[in-house]
Write an enzyme that holds these catalytic residues in place. Structure first.
Site, mmCIF file in Angstrom:
data_model
loop_
_atom_site.group_PDB
_atom_site.id
_atom_site.type_symbol
_atom_site.label_atom_id
_atom_site.label_comp_id
_atom_site.label_asym_id
_atom_site.label_seq_id
_atom_site.Cartn_x
_atom_site.Cartn_y
_atom_site.Cartn_z
ATOM 1 C CB CYS A 1 -0.896 -0.035 1.239
ATOM 2 S SG CYS A 1 -1.674 1.539 1.625
ATOM 3 C CB CYS B 1 2.440 4.191 5.779
ATOM 4 S SG CYS B 1 0.933 4.648 6.668
ATOM 5 C CE1 TYR C 1 -3.471 29.786 -2.742
ATOM 6 C CE2 TYR C 1 -2.074 30.984 -1.197
ATOM 7 C CZ TYR C 1 -2.386 30.614 -2.489
ATOM 8 O OH TYR C 1 -1.604 31.072 -3.527
ATOM 9 C CD GLU D 1 -10.460 28.360 -0.031
ATOM 10 O OE1 GLU D 1 -10.550 27.675 -1.079
ATOM 11 O OE2 GLU D 1 -9.460 28.353 0.712
ATOM 12 C CG ASP E 1 -2.362 25.984 5.118
ATOM 13 O OD1 ASP E 1 -1.455 25.330 4.568
ATOM 14 O OD2 ASP E 1 -3.230 25.458 5.845
ATOM 15 C CB CYS F 1 1.416 20.171 3.185
ATOM 16 S SG CYS F 1 0.673 20.537 1.581
#
Length: 439
Positions: free
Chosen positions: A74, A77, A301, A322, A367, A394
């Protein structure tokens, strides 16, 4: 070609970096610093190659047995087979490496650990493929059929198996990703940790979904505590949660509560993936703005107002920008729920807004999605000349790209604080504070 190499360090993307006998860099998936591995190169780039582990010759002391039976097949992870404290160290080292290679001289702080390292996800997206329901292999559209998930909230496995069984019994036509025919594409499960609320979302290609009512009955029969069940109509294959939706059961939102605020989260709106880290991140972004009470803050954002609400307690005015209509509607509702009258929502593309904005911007929060804000947005931010900027990212590679633009336009990086939003993966959330002029 088979070759023995020694892994020197971890780099962005979760790869172990080594050098081939000819000196060329090779990026190896599933290998860690200090390990000696026999690899096979499988994709050549101009400056580097990719390699797969054929045999592990010398194992790192940080390796552990992964608790998930699907790990390695998978793609959900990447680092479940190394100690958690080692994962945190690798993430910090990757950030340091990226900043150094971008000639950005900063001190990267230790990664803030997650309170939960398993069963922490607030949202999981599962995919239908034939009789399978599960997660995709890494860099592939092939779905691994799973019965449970170690990072999904407790109870997800039971919901997953109930839906899979009901879909087969009801003979619901599953979407075929090659022919683009069929109906049912995804099962999304959202969970609010503070209120113990589950939302089950069926994503279909078509607006018509006559099996919906029977699926609702099947799910509620086994899980009467489910808070909401939703049908999302999405004809596009690129993004899972996009398109109009209707509520099949319940209120149509789940509610997450933090120290100072509470948020309604609709089915298709973005919300952070880890409750405990989100709480810490909200606190951090609020503190890093150093608000005095008279500032105008731009929250770019802004999503459903994750940072806007807390900020509004100490700012004179918050303008939340946004582009998603669903998120804007939720953001306005969340401002009302939290009795915040100084938050103004603007439904617009961030770059378009900035190009036409000439008002005050004492602080800016941003963000952006994984692709980053981009050089044009960063130049417009610099033009507005805010005293402080807090950039939440991120994706480290797009983060350093964007930060370079701000530094070139007179800003100094004063703090780099990583947060482990995604335990067991190579992903890392980073909050960077910048000030105008020298630090």
């Amino acid at each position: 070609m088979l070759e023995q190499v020694r892994i020197q360090k971890m780099v962005n993307g979760g790869y172990g970096l080594a050098h081939l006998s000819n000196g060329k860099v090779v990026l190896v998936e599933g290998a860690y610093p200090g390990e000696e591995v026999l690899i096979k190169t499988y994709r050549e780039k101009r400056d580097f190659s990719f390699g797969k582990v054929v045999s592990l010759l010398k194992e790192s002391e940080d390796r552990i047995k992964p608790p998930c039976r699907y790990f390695g097949r998978c793609g959900g992870c990447h680092w479940m087979d190394v100690k958690y404290e080692t994962q945190l160290r690798y993430k910090k080292e990757v950030l340091i490496d990226l900043f150094e290679r971008s000639n950005l001289k900063v001190e990267v702080e230790d990664v803030e650990p997650s309170d939960l390292v398993f069963h922490y996800r607030t949202k999981m997206e599962f995919h239908f493929q034939g009789r399978k329901l599960g997660l995709k292999k890494r860099n592939s559209d092939f779905v691994i059929d799973i019965k449970d998930c170690e990072v999904a909230p407790e109870g997800t496995g039971e919901i997953l198996n109930t839906v899979k069984e009901a879909v087969q019994v009801l003979n619901v036509p599953v979407y075929n990703w090659e022919t683009r025919k069929g109906v049912l594409k995804h099962l999304v499960i959202r969970y609010a940790f503070s209120t113990d609320q589950f939302m089950v979302i069926f994503v279909t290609k078509t607006e018509s979904f006559p099996w919906g009512r029977d699926l609702v009955r099947a799910v509620l029969k086994r899980f009467p505590k489910i808070h909401s069940i939703i049908h999302v109509m999405n004809s596009k294959d690129s993004v899972v949660l996009r398109g109009p939706y209707k509520t099949l059961y319940g209120e149509g939102v789940i509610v997450e509560e933090f120290d100072w605020e509470r948020f309604q989260i609709p089915p298709t709106a973005f919300f952070q993936s880890n409750y405990s880290i989100t709480s810490k991140l909200i606190d951090h972004v609020y503190r890093e703005q150093a608000l005095q009470g008279n500032e105008v803050v731009l929250d770019l954002y802004a999503g459903i107002g994750t940072f806007s609400v807390r900020t509004s307690f100490s700012a004179a005015r918050v303008i939340s920008v946004e582009s998603s209509r669903v998120a804007v509607k939720a953001g306005k509702a969340n401002a009302n729920i939290n009795s915040r009258k100084n938050i103004e929502y603007v439904e617009q593309d961030v770059l378009d807004f900035l190009k036409n904005y000439s008002g005050r911007a004492d602080r800016i929060i941003l963000d952006p999605p994984r692709s980053g804000a981009g050089p044009e947005v960063m130049k417009e931010i610099a033009r507005l000349s805010p005293e402080r900027i807090v950039y939440v990212s991120c994706d480290p590679s797009t983060l350093v790209r964007d930060l370079k633009v701000l530094v070139e336009n007179g800003y100094s990086i004063v703090r780099v604080k990583p947060f482990d939003m995604f335990p067991q993966t190579y992903h890392v959330e980073t909050a960077v504070t910048l000030v105008k002029g020298d630090r």
